[in-house]
Design a protein around this motif. Structure first.
Motif, PDB file in Angstrom:
ATOM      1  N   ALA A  17       0.826  -1.206   0.000  1.00  0.00           N
ATOM      2  CA  ALA A  17       0.000   0.000   0.000  1.00  0.00           C
ATOM      3  C   ALA A  17       0.858   1.254   0.000  1.00  0.00           C
ATOM      4  CB  ALA A  17      -0.907   0.003   1.212  1.00  0.00           C
ATOM      5  N   ARG A  18       2.172   1.103   0.197  1.00  0.00           N
ATOM      6  CA  ARG A  18       3.030   2.275   0.331  1.00  0.00           C
ATOM      7  C   ARG A  18       3.732   2.660  -0.964  1.00  0.00           C
ATOM      8  NH1 ARG A  18       2.704  -0.022   5.253  1.00  0.00           N
ATOM      9  NH2 ARG A  18       2.890   1.338   7.078  1.00  0.00           N
ATOM     10  N   GLU A  19       3.299   2.041  -2.073  1.00  0.00           N
ATOM     11  CA  GLU A  19       3.987   2.327  -3.330  1.00  0.00           C
ATOM     12  C   GLU A  19       3.634   3.708  -3.881  1.00  0.00           C
ATOM     13  OE1 GLU A  19       6.426   0.682  -4.488  1.00  0.00           O
ATOM     14  OE2 GLU A  19       6.231  -0.956  -3.045  1.00  0.00           O
ATOM     15  N   GLY A  20       2.410   4.138  -3.695  1.00  0.00           N
ATOM     16  CA  GLY A  20       1.962   5.410  -4.277  1.00  0.00           C
ATOM     17  C   GLY A  20       2.288   6.599  -3.398  1.00  0.00           C
ATOM     18  N   THR A  21       1.480   7.652  -3.527  1.00  0.00           N
ATOM     19  CA  THR A  21       1.696   8.851  -2.715  1.00  0.00           C
ATOM     20  C   THR A  21       1.083   8.656  -1.333  1.00  0.00           C
ATOM     21  OG1 THR A  21      -0.377   9.839  -3.386  1.00  0.00           O
ATOM     22  CG2 THR A  21       1.525  10.307  -4.764  1.00  0.00           C
ATOM     23  N   LEU A  22       1.299   9.663  -0.491  1.00  0.00           N
ATOM     24  CA  LEU A  22       0.695   9.625   0.846  1.00  0.00           C
ATOM     25  C   LEU A  22      -0.824   9.561   0.742  1.00  0.00           C
ATOM     26  CD1 LEU A  22       0.757   9.996   3.958  1.00  0.00           C
ATOM     27  CD2 LEU A  22       0.738  12.436   3.551  1.00  0.00           C
ATOM     28  N   LEU A  23      -1.374  10.340  -0.219  1.00  0.00           N
ATOM     29  CA  LEU A  23      -2.833  10.361  -0.349  1.00  0.00           C
ATOM     30  C   LEU A  23      -3.363   8.993  -0.773  1.00  0.00           C
ATOM     31  CD1 LEU A  23      -3.482  13.861  -1.911  1.00  0.00           C
ATOM     32  CD2 LEU A  23      -4.157  13.075   0.342  1.00  0.00           C
ATOM     33  N   ASP A  24      -2.617   8.298  -1.652  1.00  0.00           N
ATOM     34  CA  ASP A  24      -3.034   6.943  -2.042  1.00  0.00           C
ATOM     35  C   ASP A  24      -3.063   6.028  -0.831  1.00  0.00           C
ATOM     36  OD1 ASP A  24      -3.220   7.645  -4.675  1.00  0.00           O
ATOM     37  OD2 ASP A  24      -1.136   7.112  -5.133  1.00  0.00           O
ATOM     38  N   PHE A  25      -2.043   6.190   0.007  1.00  0.00           N
ATOM     39  CA  PHE A  25      -1.954   5.339   1.199  1.00  0.00           C
ATOM     40  C   PHE A  25      -3.120   5.611   2.144  1.00  0.00           C
ATOM     41  CE2 PHE A  25      -0.437   4.611   5.543  1.00  0.00           C
ATOM     42  CZ  PHE A  25      -0.142   3.261   5.452  1.00  0.00           C
ATOM     43  N   ILE A  26      -3.434   6.898   2.324  1.00  0.00           N
ATOM     44  CA  ILE A  26      -4.537   7.233   3.236  1.00  0.00           C
ATOM     45  C   ILE A  26      -5.863   6.749   2.647  1.00  0.00           C
ATOM     46  CG2 ILE A  26      -5.754   9.102   4.404  1.00  0.00           C
ATOM     47  CD1 ILE A  26      -3.164  10.671   4.448  1.00  0.00           C
ATOM     48  N   GLU A  27      -5.991   6.871   1.323  1.00  0.00           N
ATOM     49  CA  GLU A  27      -7.213   6.397   0.666  1.00  0.00           C
ATOM     50  C   GLU A  27      -7.385   4.898   0.901  1.00  0.00           C
ATOM     51  OE1 GLU A  27      -7.287   6.993  -3.563  1.00  0.00           O
ATOM     52  OE2 GLU A  27      -9.478   7.168  -3.550  1.00  0.00           O
ATOM     53  N   ASN A  28      -6.291   4.197   0.718  1.00  0.00           N
ATOM     54  CA  ASN A  28      -6.299   2.762   0.960  1.00  0.00           C
ATOM     55  C   ASN A  28      -6.667   2.457   2.411  1.00  0.00           C
ATOM     56  OD1 ASN A  28      -4.487   0.409   2.070  1.00  0.00           O
ATOM     57  ND2 ASN A  28      -4.965  -0.090  -0.060  1.00  0.00           N
ATOM     58  N   PHE A  29      -6.161   3.274   3.316  1.00  0.00           N
ATOM     59  CA  PHE A  29      -6.472   3.085   4.744  1.00  0.00           C
ATOM     60  C   PHE A  29      -7.963   3.281   5.004  1.00  0.00           C
ATOM     61  CE2 PHE A  29      -7.190   4.690   9.008  1.00  0.00           C
ATOM     62  CZ  PHE A  29      -6.538   3.739   9.781  1.00  0.00           C
ATOM     63  N   THR A  30      -8.537   4.338   4.399  1.00  0.00           N
ATOM     64  CA  THR A  30      -9.962   4.590   4.648  1.00  0.00           C
ATOM     65  C   THR A  30     -10.837   3.466   4.091  1.00  0.00           C
ATOM     66  OG1 THR A  30     -10.075   5.939   2.662  1.00  0.00           O
ATOM     67  CG2 THR A  30      -9.780   7.098   4.740  1.00  0.00           C
ATOM     68  N   ASP A  31     -10.334   2.768   3.048  1.00  0.00           N
ATOM     69  CA  ASP A  31     -11.086   1.608   2.551  1.00  0.00           C
ATOM     70  C   ASP A  31     -11.056   0.466   3.554  1.00  0.00           C
ATOM     71  OD1 ASP A  31     -11.765   2.827   0.224  1.00  0.00           O
ATOM     72  OD2 ASP A  31     -10.026   2.067  -0.900  1.00  0.00           O
ATOM     73  N   ARG A  32      -9.887   0.299   4.195  1.00  0.00           N
ATOM     74  CA  ARG A  32      -9.712  -0.835   5.106  1.00  0.00           C
ATOM     75  C   ARG A  32     -10.327  -0.590   6.473  1.00  0.00           C
ATOM     76  NH1 ARG A  32      -4.220  -1.071   6.503  1.00  0.00           N
ATOM     77  NH2 ARG A  32      -3.681   0.678   5.176  1.00  0.00           N
TER      78      ARG A  32
END
Lengths: 417, 238
Positions: free
Chosen positions: A187-202
């Protein structure tokens, strides 16, 4: 019946469920508490006095150390009060970033509260679950400020820098194989925002997990239902704010009632309790995590689509960029003045409050026109909550003291200041 | 009070409250939600009234802020005008960050009285804030009546103000120190209390207990306090 004499017991200051350095003098009759006298101040560092001897920006870091589990929310109130006296505007993108990190902080705080509260009253595993998600959010702190806890990220006029384009990654060690590291870094491959987006999904599923462990758990209910009931009237009298007030059934949230930054543009709900007991406050905080998740998602969506400055360009308050300093005489002067002397704030008094994870965190700032605060007073939400401990534990058993300390979400960094 | 002072209040209910209920009192609005009452005899009555009137009920006492105004507007470095030797370069040694307990000095630069207490009130029902200020009459032995009978939350706030400023709240049920050490001497947030403090503790190996001794650290404030032109003007609507 044997004659039971009342006796006095000392609780803390070194006690795992004292949440820091709380010393309680308990007067007991058998196992029933007649009086509890909290002795605080063991972590008093004189933050207010120290701030009086430093230029404004040098105290931002102290704010992190007040409530050291919701760092950025403390900074927010301080920075807001300076901005209000200076009458400067904050760019929209910075406001969204601040709100996003305020909510990340709220989740961080509630996760620690949930883990510690559950651990105190006998549920070990929730602590481990909660720290799993906290780790991800700490990484967001690290990505944006370089520090996992004491971020010093907010500045009067905005935030110190824009969101980074990459996330810190795990490295292979002798305890972590390449395969494990790759999985962690997925999940850490993209930007910080991608990571947070992924977090909000989980995250909503994670909250479901905590709830399966606790909400209908018989032991959990026995330990929290009808423990530490506070009526509406008493909640007002005792100066409660935040989840403690909402648990007693009062729909009061500064994010809705006195919106600051861009909270009025966001869609979220305020959960409230009905009975005002520990169980209700638990339910309120669980729902707040879900609502915070919703807010974080809305901020991520906006931030992905909108660019712009993240700090005010008023160089009397905020430092000019490195390039400008090297090429432009005026910027060099601003830079020099800002870092050797700071900025002066017009004479005045102001009170600014934010909806901190624990309640209303307010800053009273009095300026006499100089580069240092004349008087800085932090209103810590935990302070009146702990003051109410005596009333809340009265008539309960010793073991309930632990449940009530837990439900108050006490952190000594802010109470002792 | 005169009309123009009341005009600063934007909220109608608050305006009505002051026009109708505090007609005979002497008060002064500093900005749209800070009011200074000039009389402390009717203190309890005023506070009770603010909580229990029909127009705006201030249900919650959010905070009690003690202030020591004795250094107000004093700067350590005169950055305003030059004399025949040029601009001032020296830094005065008498602000709280720069002296020790022995060399401390009390200034009397306060605009009104030295000590002041700000009561920060919040009305949940009408979503309004009000800061009520009272100055303590006596600079040497500052005191105010306690409002623990009006708001229970005042208990610890008043203990804190007593501890840090030495303001005595008359009628408080249990006015002990709260944040400082057991047996602490002095009131640390007063401007004449040194930043480095007075005593420090360490563990004495010979006596096998913790002992108090005078502080060994030196005053060390790096950046002087300075007031630049243009900042003396007051922000009224903050």
């Amino acid at each position: 019946m044997p004659d039971i004499k009342s006796f006095t017991m000392n609780f803390g200051p070194q006690h795992p469920s004292a949440h820091g350095v709380l010393r309680l003098i308990l007067e007991l009759e058998g196992e029933v508490i007649v009086r509890a006298d909290p002795h605080i101040g063991l972590l008093h560092r004189g933050t207010e006095k120290l701030a009086e001897s430093k230029p404004y920006n040098q105290s931002i870091g102290y704010m992190d150390r007040l409530d050291y589990v919701s760092m950025m929310s403390n900074e927010h109130a301080y920075v807001l009060s300076i901005e209000k006296l200076l009458e400067i505007d904050v760019p929209l993108r910075a406001q969204y970033i601040r709100v996003m990190f305020d909510e990340i902080t709220r989740v961080l705080n509630h996760l620690l509260w949930l883990g510690a509260h559950a651990l105190d009253i006998g549920a070990m595993s929730v602590f481990l679950y909660a720290f799993r998600e906290r780790e991800d959010l700490m990484d967001c702190y690290e990505a944006v400020s370089g520090t996992r806890m004491h971020a010093t990220y907010y500045r009067p006029g905005g935030v110190s820098k824009d969101l980074p384009l990459n996330m810190p990654k795990y490295e292979e060690t002798k305890w972590k194989s390449k395969k494990e590291v790759n999985k962690l870094n997925e999940a850490r491959e993209g930007t910080l925002l991608d990571f947070i987006e992924n977090f909000t999904d989980r995250f909503p599923q994670c909250v479901d997990e905590y709830e399966t462990l606790l909400t209908d758990n018989r032991i959990w209910k026995q330990r929290t239902v009808d423990i530490g009931i506070v009526s509406k009237e008493r909640a007002f009298q005792l100066g409660f704010t935040g989840p403690m007030l909402r648990g007693s059934g009062i729909a009061w949230d500064l994010r809705k009632k006195q919106p600051y930054e861009i909270y009025d543009l966001l869609d979220f709900d305020i959960p409230i309790g009905t009975n005002g007991d520990c169980y209700d406050r638990y339910l309120v905080r669980i729902e707040e995590m879900r609502q915070s998740n919703k807010i974080i998602r809305q901020c991520v969506d906006w931030l992905k689509n909108n660019n712009g400055p993240t700090i005010s360009d008023n160089n009397k308050i905020t430092p000019p960029s490195r390039d400008e300093v090297k090429e432009d005489m005026e910027s060099l002067i601003y830079h020099f003045k800002l870092f050797t002397e700071g900025y002066c704030i017009p004479k005045g008094e102001v009170y600014c409050a934010v909806e901190h994870p624990k309640g209303e965190f307010g800053v009273t700032l009095i300026s006499d026109g100089s580069n240092k605060p004349y008087r800085l007073k932090m209103r810590a939400p935990g302070f009146p909550h702990l003051a109410a401990l005596n009333e809340m534990v009265n008539g309960h058993m010793i073991s309930d003291v632990v449940a009530i300390i837990g439900t108050q979400d006490i952190v000594f960094g802010e109470i002792d200041r | 009070m005169t009309e123009n002072l009341l005009n600063k209040i934007s909220n109608k209910n608050l305006k009505n409250l002051f026009e109708d209920n505090f007609k005979n009192f002497s008060y002064d609005f500093e900005n749209k939600n800070t009011v200074v009452f000039n009389e402390s005899e009717k203190f309890i009555y005023i506070m009770k009234h603010l909580k229990e009137n029909e127009k705006i009920r201030f249900e919650i006492l959010i905070d009690v802020v003690g202030v020591d105004y004795s250094d107000f507007g004093l700067s350590e470095w005169n950055a305003k005008s030059a004399n025949n030797k040029g601009y001032s370069r020296g830094i005065t040694k008498d602000s709280s960050g720069r002296y020790t307990y022995e060399t401390s000095k009390t200034h009397h630069n306060q605009p009104k009285k030295r000590f002041c207490v700000i009561y920060n009130l919040l009305s949940i029902s009408s979503n309004e804030r009000l800061n009520v200020k009272f100055y303590c009459d006596n600079d040497k032995n500052p005191s105010l009546p306690s409002i623990t009978s009006v708001w229970s939350s005042a208990d610890w706030y008043e203990r804190e103000a007593y501890d840090l400023f030495g303001i005595v709240f008359i009628g408080h049920p249990d006015l002990r120190r709260i944040l400082t050490d057991y047996g602490f001497i002095g009131h640390p947030l007063r401007k004449d209390f040194p930043l480095i403090g007075n005593v420090e503790v360490n563990y004495d190996l010979n006596k096998e207990r913790v002992v108090y001794q005078p502080v060994t650290i030196k005053p060390r404030v790096l950046i002087p306090k300075v007031i630049r032109d243009g900042n003396e003007k007051e922000v009224k609507d903050a």
